[in-house]
Design a protein around this motif. Sequence first.
Motif, short mmCIF file in Angstrom:
data_model
loop_
_atom_site.label_atom_id
_atom_site.label_comp_id
_atom_site.label_asym_id
_atom_site.label_seq_id
_atom_site.Cartn_x
_atom_site.Cartn_y
_atom_site.Cartn_z
N ILE A 63 7.30 30.52 20.68
CA ILE A 63 6.05 30.16 20.18
C ILE A 63 5.62 28.87 20.23
O ILE A 63 4.41 28.51 20.60
N ASP A 64 6.66 28.08 20.23
CA ASP A 64 6.16 26.44 20.43
C ASP A 64 6.33 26.00 21.81
O ASP A 64 6.03 24.89 22.16
N GLY A 65 6.18 27.07 22.65
CA GLY A 65 6.41 26.82 24.15
C GLY A 65 7.53 26.71 24.96
O GLY A 65 7.34 27.08 26.20
N SER A 66 8.78 26.64 24.49
CA SER A 66 9.95 26.55 25.11
C SER A 66 10.98 27.05 24.01
O SER A 66 10.65 26.79 22.79
N ILE A 67 12.38 27.28 24.76
CA ILE A 67 13.12 27.48 23.72
C ILE A 67 14.24 26.44 23.84
O ILE A 67 14.80 26.12 24.92
N HIS A 68 14.42 25.75 22.80
CA HIS A 68 15.43 24.55 22.70
C HIS A 68 16.70 25.46 22.70
O HIS A 68 17.16 26.35 22.51
N GLU A 69 17.63 24.36 23.14
CA GLU A 69 19.23 24.77 23.55
C GLU A 69 19.88 25.29 21.80
O GLU A 69 20.47 26.28 22.23
N ARG A 70 19.41 24.63 21.00
CA ARG A 70 20.15 25.08 19.92
C ARG A 70 19.56 26.47 19.34
O ARG A 70 20.18 27.17 18.91
N GLU A 71 17.95 26.72 19.47
CA GLU A 71 17.48 27.98 19.37
C GLU A 71 18.32 29.12 20.22
O GLU A 71 18.70 30.16 19.90
N TYR A 72 18.59 28.70 21.62
CA TYR A 72 19.28 29.70 22.51
C TYR A 72 20.65 29.97 21.96
O TYR A 72 21.00 31.12 22.01
N GLN A 73 21.25 28.95 21.61
CA GLN A 73 22.66 29.12 20.99
C GLN A 73 22.59 29.95 19.88
O GLN A 73 23.59 30.88 19.55
N PHE A 74 21.56 29.79 18.95
CA PHE A 74 21.37 30.69 17.73
C PHE A 74 21.13 32.19 18.00
O PHE A 74 21.89 32.94 17.74
#
Length: 133
Positions: free
Chosen positions: A20-31
């Motif tokens: 939603i915010d335009g990209s997937i942060h590394e921590r989001e991907y890890q989660f």
Amino acid sequence: MNTYEEKLSLLTEMIEFAKIDGSIHEREYQFLELVASQLRVDKAVFTGLFDNPADHVIIKSEHQRILQFYRLALLMQADGVLHDNEQVAIREMGINMGLSPYAMKGVLNEMKRSPTGMIDADLLIALFRAQQN
């Protein structure tokens, strides 16, 4: 969680929410990767969901819908940045799941107050049950 299709649907919903915010942060991907592992979804299948989303499956169990809302709330906080569009989207998603807006607000407020950003499972359920009475 009953079926593999439901698991893939939940992960797809979470992936779309993370974007939603335009990209997937590394921590989001890890989660997301952690959730996929807990759901016993193979890594190759998980990574494939980014390009080929699974079909949406409606979650029938209220308990599972509450759990999915909580997963989304944790994902929202994973990158350490709370975007306005994430807050709007999580409320819309919760309402579409048939969850109480007041209970959702209570959960998000309790998560903000928590030093870890997490809340106890009993409190999570209590916040939703309080709205049923």
